[in-house]
Design an enzyme around this catalytic site. Structure first.
Site, PDB file in Angstrom:
ATOM      1  CB  SER A 132      -0.902   0.024   1.235  1.00 38.43           C
ATOM      2  OG  SER A 132      -1.563   1.275   1.351  1.00 38.43           O
ATOM      3  CE1 TYR A 146      -3.820  -1.931   5.422  1.00 42.40           C
ATOM      4  CE2 TYR A 146      -3.308   0.328   4.787  1.00 42.40           C
ATOM      5  CZ  TYR A 146      -3.641  -0.965   4.442  1.00 42.40           C
ATOM      6  OH  TYR A 146      -3.786  -1.310   3.119  1.00 42.40           O
TER       7      TYR A 146
END
Length: 237
Positions: A132, A146
């Site tokens: 990501s 995250y």
């Protein structure tokens, strides 16, 4: 595209969103594709029927189960680790077990799956981990854990790229920005905020991520390793 014809491909996390686009694209390229799913059995079975791929149920948080499944696929040409989970919120209030589960799925699973695949992977194989852009940039509150998991993937990819390079095996991370999926729909409540950070003000399409993956998995990707391939519409620019 026929460069991937007859290649043995395993996609971890392939029943929906980016994963389903990966399965469709590799199948269209002539590869022999298997993919895993966790809870989306109906979607997985429908995708398998559509593409001719093999659907396999697996829990990416269970190391023994995951590595046994990878091993069972024999000499892979391509491993794509797409399975992931997202936990957002105030770190003072988030459930610690949920964070540990996210670490299991987003960090430990890619590492152990990649190592197990490399044990019997064909020469000049490909390992792709869907990371990501949040590994580079976390522009809003609540995403620390995250982002940590996605930054961990970056170090993993760099290291494994060196470890396996003598066999021609490449290891790379694809780093999407906002991408239209169940987890982050293009019309979701956070869309406008996300687009405000971007140069190209829309969510990516899963098919766009899949096209990059097949490029890296093909012969043109032979000298690309240990890299982060960001596809985010300028989110992190």
């Amino acid at each position: 595209m026929t460069d991937l014809a007859q290649k043995n491909v395993l996609v971890l996390g392939g029943s929906r969103g980016i994963g389903a686009a990966l399965v469709r694209r590799f199948s269209a390229a002539g590869a022999t594709v298997a993919f895993t799913y966790a809870g989306s059995r109906d979607a997985a079975e429908a995708l398998a029927a559509e593409t001719g791929a093999t659907a396999l149920r697996a829990n990416s948080a269970d190391r023994a189960e995951l590595t046994a499944l990878v091993s069972s696929r024999g000499s892979l040409d391509v491993l794509v680790v797409n399975a992931g989970t997202l936990v957002l919120g105030d770190p003072l209030e988030l459930d610690a077990d949920a964070i540990d589960h996210m670490i299991d799925v987003n960090v430990r699973a890619p590492y152990h799956a990649s190592v197990e695949a490399a044990r019997r992977m064909n020469e000049n194989g490909r390992i792709l981990i869907i990371g990501s852009v949040n590994g580079d940039r976390m522009p809003f509150a609540g995403g620390a854990a995250y982002a940590m998991t996605k930054s961990a993937v970056q170090g993993m990819v760099r290291g494994l790229g060196r470890d396996f390079g003598h066999r021609g095996i490449t290891v790379n991370s694809i780093q999407p920005g906002p991408t239209d999926s169940d987890m982050n729909p293009a019309e979701g409540p956070m869309a406008a905020t996300m687009h405000s950070f971007m140069a190209i003000k829309r969510h990516a399409r899963p098919t766009e991520i899949a096209e990059l993956a097949t490029y890296l998995a093909g012969p043109h990707g032979a000298m690309i390793t240990g890299s982060m391939q960001t596809i985010d519409g300028g989110f992190g620019a």
